[in-house]
Design an enzyme around this catalytic site. Structure first.
Site, PDB file in Angstrom:
ATOM      1  N   ASP A   1       4.639  -5.161   9.278  1.00 25.24           N
ATOM      2  CA  ASP A   1       3.523  -4.692   8.451  1.00 25.24           C
ATOM      3  C   ASP A   1       2.403  -4.299   9.417  1.00 25.24           C
ATOM      4  O   ASP A   1       1.807  -5.161  10.076  1.00 25.24           O
ATOM      5  CB  ASP A   1       3.061  -5.804   7.509  1.00 25.24           C
TER       6      ASP A   1
ATOM      7  N   ASN B   1       2.686   6.972  11.202  1.00 24.97           N
ATOM      8  CA  ASN B   1       3.023   7.620   9.927  1.00 24.97           C
ATOM      9  C   ASN B   1       2.855   6.671   8.745  1.00 24.97           C
ATOM     10  O   ASN B   1       2.613   7.131   7.623  1.00 24.97           O
ATOM     11  CB  ASN B   1       4.472   8.124  10.016  1.00 24.97           C
TER      12      ASN B   1
ATOM     13  N   TYR C   1      -8.492   6.979  -0.438  1.00 22.49           N
ATOM     14  CA  TYR C   1      -7.364   7.520   0.331  1.00 22.49           C
ATOM     15  C   TYR C   1      -7.843   8.661   1.239  1.00 22.49           C
ATOM     16  O   TYR C   1      -7.576   8.664   2.441  1.00 22.49           O
ATOM     17  CB  TYR C   1      -6.255   7.995  -0.612  1.00 22.49           C
ATOM     18  N   GLY C   2      -8.567   9.608   0.656  1.00 21.27           N
ATOM     19  CA  GLY C   2      -9.096  10.713   1.460  1.00 21.27           C
ATOM     20  C   GLY C   2     -10.058  10.218   2.520  1.00 21.27           C
ATOM     21  O   GLY C   2     -10.048  10.694   3.663  1.00 21.27           O
ATOM     22  N   ALA C   3     -10.888   9.229   2.143  1.00 19.70           N
ATOM     23  CA  ALA C   3     -11.845   8.680   3.107  1.00 19.70           C
ATOM     24  C   ALA C   3     -11.119   8.030   4.279  1.00 19.70           C
ATOM     25  O   ALA C   3     -11.527   8.161   5.438  1.00 19.70           O
ATOM     26  CB  ALA C   3     -12.751   7.673   2.413  1.00 19.70           C
ATOM     27  N   ALA C   4     -10.028   7.337   3.986  1.00 20.80           N
ATOM     28  CA  ALA C   4      -9.262   6.684   5.052  1.00 20.80           C
ATOM     29  C   ALA C   4      -8.652   7.719   5.998  1.00 20.80           C
ATOM     30  O   ALA C   4      -8.681   7.560   7.224  1.00 20.80           O
ATOM     31  CB  ALA C   4      -8.160   5.819   4.440  1.00 20.80           C
ATOM     32  N   LYS C   5      -8.100   8.792   5.435  1.00 18.75           N
ATOM     33  CA  LYS C   5      -7.483   9.819   6.284  1.00 18.75           C
ATOM     34  C   LYS C   5      -8.552  10.577   7.066  1.00 18.75           C
ATOM     35  O   LYS C   5      -8.317  10.994   8.213  1.00 18.75           O
ATOM     36  CB  LYS C   5      -6.660  10.772   5.425  1.00 18.75           C
TER      37      LYS C   5
ATOM     38  N   ILE D   1       4.014  17.269   0.165  1.00 19.44           N
ATOM     39  CA  ILE D   1       5.355  17.180   0.754  1.00 19.44           C
ATOM     40  C   ILE D   1       6.279  16.530  -0.267  1.00 19.44           C
ATOM     41  O   ILE D   1       6.036  15.380  -0.691  1.00 19.44           O
ATOM     42  CB  ILE D   1       5.337  16.335   2.057  1.00 19.44           C
TER      43      ILE D   1
END
Ligand code: NDP
Length: 264
Positions: free
Chosen positions: A55, A79, A168-172, A201
């Site tokens: 993990d 990834n 999610y977007g903030a993390a990326k 994808i």
């Protein structure tokens, strides 16, 4: 010469395609993830691929992984991740969206009703930061001393970093920002560090069972090429960034989205 490649989240989807791509090139590949079953499937019939459970958000698990890893790693592919809002039983943070077609605020509607709602909101937001940002940061830090000159670090970001999708977007987006520092730290050691940012994808477990036919059609229609991306599209780009042809590319975000979002 055979290289050693570490692919996190290599049991399914994009990670599996990346692992197979490098193995087909003759590299030694280590794939990691939390579940044994998918990792074994990735490695089945391919002696060049070694599965190891880890993990990547857990420093102790990473410590245990280090004991199993070789002293030299040529390529690290961060990834592992995904939108934790899509996981079964996830705390709601608001508009749960895969984030690959934009247009979602991801912040409103979470029902921040006093302490209880805020606590759930915090858990949900932190879960995405942990899964997508902290996992890559900790993994890179753990193996940094073992990264070889001439090597590469490639993170899998997302179009959501630019189009928005709540935490999610903030993390990326945070991942791409942190990668700028990483590229400067590793540059003097002749190691590159880049982000590959996919659009939609298909053929992965990313959306769980939450992608409707209508939404899939919208995502495909938003691209210039009129098709979904495939895990192989991303694997080829990752392999390029890890190849001798890409030695002067570092600190960058490479968008692989079929023209869904263009840059100048
Ligand atoms: P998948 O769900 O198929 O793959 C994600 C993999 O990451 C799984 O194998 C999972 O395995 C592993 N993983 C998740 N969390 C952890 C963790 N804490 N530690 C170790 N392994 C973990 O989806 P994709 O292949 O699509 O996703 C790969 C990457 O691509 C992700 O970072 C995702 O955000 C990104 N991406 C995907 C897009 C898409 O449209 N598919 C678009 C943009 C970006 P396990 O559960 O066993 O740990």
């Amino acid at each position: 010469m055979s290289r050693t490649i570490l692919v996190t989240g290599g049991g399914t989807g994009i990670g599996r395609a990346v692992a197979h791509h490098f193995a087909d090139l003759g590299d030694e590949v280590i794939v990691t993830g939390r579940r044994t079953g998918p990792l074994k499937e990735t490695a089945a019939g391919r002696p060049g691929i070694r599965p190891l459970v880890c993990d990547h958000t857990d420093p102790r698990a990473l410590g245990a992984l280090l004991a199993e890893l070789p002293a030299r790693i040529d390529v690290l592919v961060n990834n592992a991740g995904g939108n934790t809002d899509l996981e079964p039983g996830a705390d709601s943070e608001g508009d749960i969206d895969g984030g690959t077609d934009g247009g979602t605020d991801g912040v409103t509607g979470g029902g921040i009703d006093g302490g209880t709602g805020l606590a759930a909101y915090a858990r949900a937001f932190r879960a995405n930061l942990e899964a997508n940002l902290i996992s890559a940061v900790l993994t890179t830090e753990a193996v940094a001393d073992r990264l070889a000159a001439g090597g590469a670090v490639v993170h899998i970001g997302s179009i959501a970093a630019d189009q928005g999708a709540g935490s999610y977007g903030a993390a990326k987006a945070g991942l791409a920002s942190w990668n700028v520092d990483l590229s400067r730290t590793l540059g003097p050691r002749d190691i590159t560090a880049n982000v590959v940012a996919p659009g939609y994808i298909a053929e992965t477990d990313f959306f769980r069972d939450q992608l409707t036919d209508e939404r899939r059609e919208r995502l495909v229609a938003a691209s210039a090429v009129g098709r979904a991306g495939s895990p192989a599209d991303i694997a080829g780009t990752v392999a390029f960034l890890a190849s001798p042809a890409a030695r002067h590319i570092t600190g960058q975000v490479l968008n692989v989205n079929g023209g869904t979002r263009t840059t100048r």
